[in-house]
Design a protein around this motif. Sequence first.
Motif, PDB file in Angstrom:
ATOM      1  N   GLU A   1       0.859  -1.191   0.000  1.00 24.90           N
ATOM      2  CA  GLU A   1       0.000   0.000   0.000  1.00 24.90           C
ATOM      3  C   GLU A   1       0.893   1.238   0.000  1.00 24.90           C
ATOM      4  OE1 GLU A   1      -3.565   2.076   2.671  1.00 24.90           O
ATOM      5  OE2 GLU A   1      -2.611   0.246   3.370  1.00 24.90           O
ATOM      6  N   ASN A   2       1.111   1.795  -1.191  1.00 25.80           N
ATOM      7  CA  ASN A   2       2.077   2.880  -1.296  1.00 25.80           C
ATOM      8  C   ASN A   2       1.592   4.195  -0.686  1.00 25.80           C
ATOM      9  OD1 ASN A   2       4.707   3.637  -2.148  1.00 25.80           O
ATOM     10  ND2 ASN A   2       3.817   4.831  -3.801  1.00 25.80           N
ATOM     11  N   VAL A   3       0.305   4.309  -0.463  1.00 23.11           N
ATOM     12  CA  VAL A   3      -0.243   5.473   0.252  1.00 23.11           C
ATOM     13  C   VAL A   3      -1.103   4.915   1.392  1.00 23.11           C
ATOM     14  CG1 VAL A   3      -1.531   7.630   0.083  1.00 23.11           C
ATOM     15  CG2 VAL A   3      -0.296   6.754  -1.921  1.00 23.11           C
ATOM     16  N   PRO A   4      -0.628   4.970   2.620  1.00 24.10           N
ATOM     17  CA  PRO A   4      -1.276   4.259   3.742  1.00 24.10           C
ATOM     18  C   PRO A   4      -2.536   4.933   4.269  1.00 24.10           C
ATOM     19  CG  PRO A   4       0.614   5.466   4.546  1.00 24.10           C
ATOM     20  CD  PRO A   4       0.603   5.654   3.047  1.00 24.10           C
ATOM     21  N   ALA A   5      -3.584   4.881   3.469  1.00 17.49           N
ATOM     22  CA  ALA A   5      -4.840   5.538   3.843  1.00 17.49           C
ATOM     23  C   ALA A   5      -5.717   4.661   4.736  1.00 17.49           C
ATOM     24  CB  ALA A   5      -5.614   5.929   2.592  1.00 17.49           C
ATOM     25  N   GLN A   6      -5.670   3.348   4.534  1.00 16.95           N
ATOM     26  CA  GLN A   6      -6.567   2.455   5.276  1.00 16.95           C
ATOM     27  C   GLN A   6      -6.406   2.574   6.776  1.00 16.95           C
ATOM     28  OE1 GLN A   6      -5.672  -1.397   3.385  1.00 16.95           O
ATOM     29  NE2 GLN A   6      -7.791  -1.499   2.716  1.00 16.95           N
ATOM     30  N   VAL A   7      -5.160   2.605   7.245  1.00 19.12           N
ATOM     31  CA  VAL A   7      -4.925   2.619   8.689  1.00 19.12           C
ATOM     32  C   VAL A   7      -5.456   3.896   9.335  1.00 19.12           C
ATOM     33  CG1 VAL A   7      -2.599   3.635   8.549  1.00 19.12           C
ATOM     34  CG2 VAL A   7      -3.202   2.164  10.491  1.00 19.12           C
ATOM     35  N   LEU A   8      -5.506   4.991   8.589  1.00 19.48           N
ATOM     36  CA  LEU A   8      -6.004   6.249   9.146  1.00 19.48           C
ATOM     37  C   LEU A   8      -7.484   6.140   9.496  1.00 19.48           C
ATOM     38  CD1 LEU A   8      -4.211   8.819   6.822  1.00 19.48           C
ATOM     39  CD2 LEU A   8      -3.640   8.251   9.181  1.00 19.48           C
ATOM     40  N   LYS A   9      -8.246   5.497   8.620  1.00 18.42           N
ATOM     41  CA  LYS A   9      -9.662   5.281   8.911  1.00 18.42           C
ATOM     42  C   LYS A   9      -9.822   4.432  10.172  1.00 18.42           C
ATOM     43  CE  LYS A   9     -11.901   7.324   5.462  1.00 18.42           C
ATOM     44  NZ  LYS A   9     -12.915   8.386   5.661  1.00 18.42           N
ATOM     45  N   ARG A  10      -8.989   3.401  10.303  1.00 19.67           N
ATOM     46  CA  ARG A  10      -9.078   2.519  11.463  1.00 19.67           C
ATOM     47  C   ARG A  10      -8.646   3.234  12.740  1.00 19.67           C
ATOM     48  NH1 ARG A  10      -7.168  -3.505  10.870  1.00 19.67           N
ATOM     49  NH2 ARG A  10      -8.630  -3.598  12.618  1.00 19.67           N
ATOM     50  N   LEU A  11      -7.843   4.277  12.604  1.00 20.43           N
ATOM     51  CA  LEU A  11      -7.422   5.059  13.772  1.00 20.43           C
ATOM     52  C   LEU A  11      -8.373   6.214  14.080  1.00 20.43           C
ATOM     53  CD1 LEU A  11      -3.548   5.128  13.201  1.00 20.43           C
ATOM     54  CD2 LEU A  11      -4.791   3.917  15.005  1.00 20.43           C
ATOM     55  N   GLY A  12      -9.499   6.234  13.392  1.00 23.43           N
ATOM     56  CA  GLY A  12     -10.546   7.185  13.737  1.00 23.43           C
ATOM     57  C   GLY A  12     -10.607   8.466  12.941  1.00 23.43           C
ATOM     58  N   ALA A  13      -9.855   8.569  11.857  1.00 22.19           N
ATOM     59  CA  ALA A  13      -9.900   9.792  11.041  1.00 22.19           C
ATOM     60  C   ALA A  13     -11.232   9.890  10.304  1.00 22.19           C
ATOM     61  CB  ALA A  13      -8.747   9.804  10.051  1.00 22.19           C
ATOM     62  N   ASN A  14     -11.889  11.041  10.420  1.00 21.87           N
ATOM     63  CA  ASN A  14     -13.128  11.297   9.683  1.00 21.87           C
ATOM     64  C   ASN A  14     -12.851  11.733   8.254  1.00 21.87           C
ATOM     65  OD1 ASN A  14     -13.665  12.848  12.673  1.00 21.87           O
ATOM     66  ND2 ASN A  14     -14.939  11.089  12.144  1.00 21.87           N
ATOM     67  N   VAL A  15     -11.711  12.414   8.091  1.00 22.15           N
ATOM     68  CA  VAL A  15     -11.299  12.922   6.784  1.00 22.15           C
ATOM     69  C   VAL A  15      -9.893  12.421   6.508  1.00 22.15           C
ATOM     70  CG1 VAL A  15     -10.733  14.983   5.442  1.00 22.15           C
ATOM     71  CG2 VAL A  15     -12.719  14.993   6.968  1.00 22.15           C
ATOM     72  N   VAL A  16      -9.684  11.866   5.328  1.00 20.57           N
ATOM     73  CA  VAL A  16      -8.346  11.393   4.952  1.00 20.57           C
ATOM     74  C   VAL A  16      -7.889  12.111   3.693  1.00 20.57           C
ATOM     75  CG1 VAL A  16      -6.971   9.442   4.148  1.00 20.57           C
ATOM     76  CG2 VAL A  16      -8.584   9.129   6.031  1.00 20.57           C
ATOM     77  N   ILE A  17      -6.747  12.784   3.819  1.00 22.62           N
ATOM     78  CA  ILE A  17      -6.093  13.428   2.685  1.00 22.62           C
ATOM     79  C   ILE A  17      -4.899  12.550   2.317  1.00 22.62           C
ATOM     80  CG2 ILE A  17      -4.883  15.480   1.865  1.00 22.62           C
ATOM     81  CD1 ILE A  17      -6.402  17.041   4.101  1.00 22.62           C
ATOM     82  N   ALA A  18      -4.853  12.095   1.076  1.00 26.36           N
ATOM     83  CA  ALA A  18      -3.781  11.192   0.640  1.00 26.36           C
ATOM     84  C   ALA A  18      -2.875  11.895  -0.360  1.00 26.36           C
ATOM     85  CB  ALA A  18      -4.373   9.935   0.013  1.00 26.36           C
ATOM     86  N   VAL A  19      -1.562  11.706  -0.200  1.00 27.21           N
ATOM     87  CA  VAL A  19      -0.590  12.280  -1.129  1.00 27.21           C
ATOM     88  C   VAL A  19       0.059  11.134  -1.898  1.00 27.21           C
ATOM     89  CG1 VAL A  19       1.369  13.812  -1.418  1.00 27.21           C
ATOM     90  CG2 VAL A  19      -0.167  14.119   0.541  1.00 27.21           C
ATOM     91  N   ASP A  20      -0.269  11.046  -3.174  1.00 27.67           N
ATOM     92  CA  ASP A  20       0.169   9.958  -4.044  1.00 27.67           C
ATOM     93  C   ASP A  20       1.287  10.462  -4.952  1.00 27.67           C
ATOM     94  OD1 ASP A  20       0.449   7.854  -5.790  1.00 27.67           O
ATOM     95  OD2 ASP A  20      -1.524   8.082  -6.718  1.00 27.67           O
ATOM     96  N   LEU A  21       2.472   9.881  -4.808  1.00 21.80           N
ATOM     97  CA  LEU A  21       3.626  10.308  -5.597  1.00 21.80           C
ATOM     98  C   LEU A  21       3.933   9.351  -6.739  1.00 21.80           C
ATOM     99  CD1 LEU A  21       6.020  11.293  -2.650  1.00 21.80           C
ATOM    100  CD2 LEU A  21       4.316  12.715  -3.811  1.00 21.80           C
ATOM    101  N   GLY A  22       2.984   8.496  -7.072  1.00 21.55           N
ATOM    102  CA  GLY A  22       3.208   7.492  -8.112  1.00 21.55           C
ATOM    103  C   GLY A  22       3.215   8.074  -9.506  1.00 21.55           C
ATOM    104  N   ASN A  23       3.290   7.184 -10.479  1.00 21.08           N
ATOM    105  CA  ASN A  23       3.301   7.584 -11.886  1.00 21.08           C
ATOM    106  C   ASN A  23       2.077   8.448 -12.197  1.00 21.08           C
ATOM    107  OD1 ASN A  23       3.066   7.624 -14.752  1.00 21.08           O
ATOM    108  ND2 ASN A  23       4.374   5.823 -14.848  1.00 21.08           N
ATOM    109  N   ASP A  24       2.311   9.636 -12.746  1.00 18.60           N
ATOM    110  CA  ASP A  24       1.193  10.555 -12.996  1.00 18.60           C
ATOM    111  C   ASP A  24       0.480  10.290 -14.320  1.00 18.60           C
ATOM    112  OD1 ASP A  24       2.793  11.707 -14.989  1.00 18.60           O
ATOM    113  OD2 ASP A  24       3.640  13.147 -13.591  1.00 18.60           O
ATOM    114  N   GLY A  25       0.974   9.344 -15.097  1.00 17.83           N
ATOM    115  CA  GLY A  25       0.319   8.980 -16.344  1.00 17.83           C
ATOM    116  C   GLY A  25       0.551   9.942 -17.484  1.00 17.83           C
TER     117      GLY A  25
END
Length: 300
Positions: A199-223
């Motif tokens: 999981e290159n952007v660890p968003a799942q664990v934030l939800k499990r830690l109680g975050a109501n809002v998750v902002i993800a920063v994805d540095l992968g291939n921009d296409g």
Amino acid sequence: MAKKIGLALGGGFVLGAAHVGVLKVLEENGIKPHVIAGTSAGSMVAALYASGWTVSELEEMVRSLKPGMFIDELAAVENFFVMSFQLLLNAFRLPYPFRVPLGLMRGVKLERFIKSMLGKKVFEKVPMQLAITSVDIASGKKVIFLSQQDRLKLVSRGDQVFISGVPVWEAVRASTAVPGIYEPKRLSNYLLVDGGLRENVPAQVLKRLGANVVIAVDLGNDGEESTVPRNVIEIMEQTLDIIRSEALEHVLDGNTDVRIRPLFKGVGAWEFQKIPHIISQGEKATRELLPEILRVCGRL
């Protein structure tokens, strides 16, 4: 009721400098995360920010980075010949009597740098709620480092394990061990590598830690532009991008409220001379999404 904001910082080696630009714009607009998670390069920025480093301190640090701070030149040559010799012996089914390296570099300089930045601090002493992800290369399980207090709130599942009670620097060293480039980090019964493998952007664990809002920063291939790898390190980086890209889309779709994706046309993951440009791209991408960020955070 105020929303609990989570920030997920993805991997990308030197592209991780973009996280500083993201944090700069968020803070300028009064948005400070309550919980932060990082993978690979994102784990380093997340750990320092959670430990109390200011954005200006982070920017000064990343602008000073040089390749020689992370590349074990002599060890890489030695490991290359050892691995080649071992493959030759395997071809003739002959035993190899010495330790076989599990990566091109042992990660001595990488580990020294991480320890110098983070010291001996453990997760329980970090002011901000923090999670760092890695992968056990033996079992394929996702290994998530966090505080003892947070670990007690979560239940391990078949494909993931939660670990507490270790220094933050060890978690970061594990999360930054790019397979094939750096040797894995051994901790307890695990052989740990770059968390971006799962999981290159660890968003799942934030939800499990109680975050109501998750902002993800994805540095992968921009296409936007295909790049031809120029060396073995870039081949490894692009291989990982290909492996994790499809799984990442599924994870982010279900766990992210805003996805910040800076564009890095023609910028490789090891081009340290372009760090100022990388930071500015993080700022630019965040400013473009600012109305949406403010809305989901309840600021509009």
